[in-house]
Motif scaffolding. Structure first.
Motif, PDB file in Angstrom:
ATOM      1  N   GLY A 278       0.778  -1.226   0.000  1.00  0.00           N
ATOM      2  CA  GLY A 278       0.000   0.000   0.000  1.00  0.00           C
ATOM      3  C   GLY A 278       0.810   1.276   0.000  1.00  0.00           C
ATOM      4  O   GLY A 278       0.291   2.348  -0.269  1.00  0.00           O
ATOM      5  N   GLY A 279       2.107   1.200   0.350  1.00  0.00           N
ATOM      6  CA  GLY A 279       2.952   2.379   0.296  1.00  0.00           C
ATOM      7  C   GLY A 279       2.510   3.471   1.254  1.00  0.00           C
ATOM      8  O   GLY A 279       2.401   4.627   0.904  1.00  0.00           O
ATOM      9  N   GLY A 280       2.232   3.095   2.517  1.00  0.00           N
ATOM     10  CA  GLY A 280       1.818   4.063   3.509  1.00  0.00           C
ATOM     11  C   GLY A 280       0.335   4.061   3.793  1.00  0.00           C
ATOM     12  O   GLY A 280      -0.138   4.803   4.635  1.00  0.00           O
ATOM     13  N   ASP A 281      -0.407   3.236   3.099  1.00  0.00           N
ATOM     14  CA  ASP A 281      -1.847   3.161   3.322  1.00  0.00           C
ATOM     15  C   ASP A 281      -2.109   2.226   4.495  1.00  0.00           C
ATOM     16  O   ASP A 281      -2.256   1.026   4.333  1.00  0.00           O
ATOM     17  N   ASP A 282      -2.150   2.769   5.720  1.00  0.00           N
ATOM     18  CA  ASP A 282      -2.270   1.919   6.901  1.00  0.00           C
ATOM     19  C   ASP A 282      -3.681   1.407   7.112  1.00  0.00           C
ATOM     20  O   ASP A 282      -3.952   0.742   8.107  1.00  0.00           O
ATOM     21  N   ALA A 283      -4.584   1.688   6.185  1.00  0.00           N
ATOM     22  CA  ALA A 283      -5.921   1.118   6.293  1.00  0.00           C
ATOM     23  C   ALA A 283      -5.908  -0.384   6.003  1.00  0.00           C
ATOM     24  O   ALA A 283      -6.801  -1.107   6.428  1.00  0.00           O
ATOM     25  N   PHE A 284      -4.884  -0.849   5.275  1.00  0.00           N
ATOM     26  CA  PHE A 284      -4.753  -2.268   4.997  1.00  0.00           C
ATOM     27  C   PHE A 284      -3.808  -2.892   6.001  1.00  0.00           C
ATOM     28  O   PHE A 284      -2.609  -2.608   5.990  1.00  0.00           O
TER      29      PHE A 284
ATOM     30  N   ASP B 221     -17.030  -2.327  -1.371  1.00  0.00           N
ATOM     31  CA  ASP B 221     -17.652  -1.705  -0.196  1.00  0.00           C
ATOM     32  C   ASP B 221     -16.916  -2.226   1.026  1.00  0.00           C
ATOM     33  O   ASP B 221     -17.080  -3.385   1.421  1.00  0.00           O
ATOM     34  N   ALA B 222     -16.069  -1.385   1.621  1.00  0.00           N
ATOM     35  CA  ALA B 222     -15.212  -1.796   2.729  1.00  0.00           C
ATOM     36  C   ALA B 222     -15.567  -1.037   4.000  1.00  0.00           C
ATOM     37  O   ALA B 222     -15.830   0.168   3.958  1.00  0.00           O
TER      38      ALA B 222
ATOM     39  N   ASP C 134     -13.666   2.923   4.001  1.00  0.00           N
ATOM     40  CA  ASP C 134     -14.996   3.341   3.577  1.00  0.00           C
ATOM     41  C   ASP C 134     -14.971   4.719   2.928  1.00  0.00           C
ATOM     42  O   ASP C 134     -15.848   5.061   2.132  1.00  0.00           O
ATOM     43  N   ASP C 135     -13.933   5.513   3.241  1.00  0.00           N
ATOM     44  CA  ASP C 135     -13.824   6.854   2.661  1.00  0.00           C
ATOM     45  C   ASP C 135     -13.297   6.832   1.226  1.00  0.00           C
ATOM     46  O   ASP C 135     -13.341   7.857   0.543  1.00  0.00           O
ATOM     47  N   PHE C 136     -12.793   5.672   0.779  1.00  0.00           N
ATOM     48  CA  PHE C 136     -12.137   5.632  -0.522  1.00  0.00           C
ATOM     49  C   PHE C 136     -12.737   4.600  -1.467  1.00  0.00           C
ATOM     50  O   PHE C 136     -12.280   4.476  -2.596  1.00  0.00           O
TER      51      PHE C 136
ATOM     52  N   GLN D 239     -17.902   6.415  -3.372  1.00  0.00           N
ATOM     53  CA  GLN D 239     -19.147   6.297  -2.620  1.00  0.00           C
ATOM     54  C   GLN D 239     -19.233   7.332  -1.512  1.00  0.00           C
ATOM     55  O   GLN D 239     -20.324   7.688  -1.071  1.00  0.00           O
ATOM     56  N   GLY D 240     -18.071   7.838  -1.061  1.00  0.00           N
ATOM     57  CA  GLY D 240     -18.079   8.823  -0.007  1.00  0.00           C
ATOM     58  C   GLY D 240     -18.279  10.237  -0.485  1.00  0.00           C
ATOM     59  O   GLY D 240     -18.180  11.195   0.293  1.00  0.00           O
ATOM     60  N   GLY D 241     -18.547  10.417  -1.771  1.00  0.00           N
ATOM     61  CA  GLY D 241     -18.735  11.752  -2.333  1.00  0.00           C
ATOM     62  C   GLY D 241     -17.447  12.269  -2.932  1.00  0.00           C
ATOM     63  O   GLY D 241     -16.381  11.668  -2.832  1.00  0.00           O
ATOM     64  N   GLY D 242     -17.501  13.397  -3.559  1.00  0.00           N
ATOM     65  CA  GLY D 242     -16.340  13.978  -4.213  1.00  0.00           C
ATOM     66  C   GLY D 242     -16.434  13.834  -5.710  1.00  0.00           C
ATOM     67  O   GLY D 242     -17.352  13.223  -6.256  1.00  0.00           O
ATOM     68  N   ASP D 243     -15.441  14.429  -6.395  1.00  0.00           N
ATOM     69  CA  ASP D 243     -15.436  14.428  -7.860  1.00  0.00           C
ATOM     70  C   ASP D 243     -15.180  13.030  -8.403  1.00  0.00           C
ATOM     71  O   ASP D 243     -14.424  12.233  -7.823  1.00  0.00           O
ATOM     72  N   THR D 244     -15.766  12.752  -9.541  1.00  0.00           N
ATOM     73  CA  THR D 244     -15.458  11.529 -10.269  1.00  0.00           C
ATOM     74  C   THR D 244     -14.047  11.619 -10.806  1.00  0.00           C
ATOM     75  O   THR D 244     -13.646  12.618 -11.394  1.00  0.00           O
TER      76      THR D 244
END
Length: 369
Positions: free
Chosen positions: A232-238, A324-325, A330-332, A361-366
């Motif tokens: 993940g290169g710093g992605d501590d969600a995993f 869907d995590a 969940d934010d990404f 799914q959390g909103g924001g630009d496509t």
């Protein structure tokens, strides 16, 4: 949600597969050759754009540069080596993607020892040379995106790993039964850190018709609390299992997959691939995920004039990938939509054009690429 149309540019990739007896078979242990030694390879050059902020809008890269050597010492013993040279082309180091020996006692009983693909899901088992979309999942430079394949690869439920597998095709049984089961020590993702994740994985496939296959798969692996992330290169969600904190608490997580393939790659007509996966994403916080991916393509004969076809085949495609995590991911997470077109000059030589749209799914630009 804005489409940011100025950045909506298709991804171009040209895949050149050398016409060797054993072509790119990244996850398949079936060498399928008559020669004692054969060589093959795959080169994929990719031009892509991205609408993500903070990175160059366009990029040209060697996505895959692979050389393979296959040896068949006898009907009983064969083996394979495959090197990935893409990283070395940009100043990194070459990697050994695959290195295994295959012992064939009979079609229903073969034993694979070494580094190969885990038997989990049909998306991962589809070789790089025969992918319908350019990538198996979302790849957006400069943005964190979580779709179906990103989840299962980062969690090491899919991808290559070191281990021992028993596999085969049971022709004596109806419905075209094929199976694979193995134990892996592995790595946390295809390009991740080495790890002892004590993983079991198995897949059963039924083929009630030549054009239809249905698969069931399950995997269980160890997670170590407090370990740094892997690929993940710093992605501590995993959570990972790199072994850096051997004193941490260990818990097991599991994943389950149901997949379907309808149609035959390389043949005219429709081709459908679908996969549903659910399982543990973090056993220490009791977080889970559900994900799905589907491809739909239709191959037709090439186009040309009186001098003959200038293209072997034309193949429009559409891919949907959803993840869907629970927890921080969940934010990404979101939905990846990929319309595209493959133009084949040969069976595995093509110009591929994909437009990737990621809808968070959390909103924001496509995001577009």
């Amino acid at each position: 949600m804005s489409l940011r149309l100025l950045h909506v540019v298709a991804v171009f990739a040209c895949v050149l597969a050398f016409p060797a007896a054993a072509q790119e078979t990244a996850e398949s242990p079936d060498l399928g050759q008559d020669e004692p030694i054969s060589f093959g390879g795959l080169v994929q050059t990719q031009f892509n754009t991205t609408s993500a902020d903070g990175v160059d809008a366009t990029d040209l890269a060697l996505r895959r540069v692979r050389l393979s050597a296959n040896a068949k010492l006898s009907d009983f013993v064969s083996g394979r080596l495959q090197a990935e040279l893409a990283n070395a082309a940009v100043g990194g180091s070459a990697e050994l993607n695959e290195a295994y020996a295959l012992f064939s006692f009979a079609p229903p009983l073969q034993v694979l020892v070494g580094k190969g693909g885990r038997p989990f899901g049909v998306v991962d088992a589809t070789t790089a040379a025969t992918l319908i979309p350019i990538e198996r999942g979302a790849r957006f430079r400069g943005a964190r995106t979580v779709d179906q394949y990103r989840i299962i690869e980062e969690l090491a439920y899919a991808g290559r790993s070191v281990g021992v597998q028993v596999l085969g095709e049971v022709g004596a049984l109806p419905l075209g039964v094929a199976y694979a089961a193995g134990y892996f020590t592995g790595s946390t993702g295809e390009e991740g850190n080495d790890a002892d994740i004590r993983q079991f994985a198995a897949r059963l496939q039924l083929a009630p018709a030549e054009w239809l296959a249905i698969g069931l798969a399950a995997t269980s692996r160890a997670f170590v609390q407090g370990d740094p992330p892997g690929r993940g290169g710093g992605d501590d969600a995993f959570p990972s299992a790199s072994g850096a904190d051997a004193s941490g608490e260990t818990r097991r997580g599991a994943g389950y997959a149901l997949d379907l393939t309808a149609g035959t790659y390389g043949e005219p007509g429709p081709y459908v691939l679908a996969e549903l996966v659910t399982g543990t994403i973090n056993p220490f916080r009791d977080e889970r995920f559900t994900s799905a991916q589907a491809w739909l393509a239709y191959r037709v004969g090439g186009l040309g004039g009186r001098t003959g076809n200038t293209l072997l085949a034309v193949e429009p495609l559409f891919r949907v990938s959803w993840g869907d995590a629970e927890g921080p991911l969940d934010d990404f997470d979101g939905v990846l939509l990929t319309p595209g077109l493959n133009l084949y000059a040969a069976q595995n030589t093509r110009l591929a054009l994909n437009l990737d749209l990621f809808l968070p799914q959390g909103g924001g630009d496509t995001l577009t690429s």
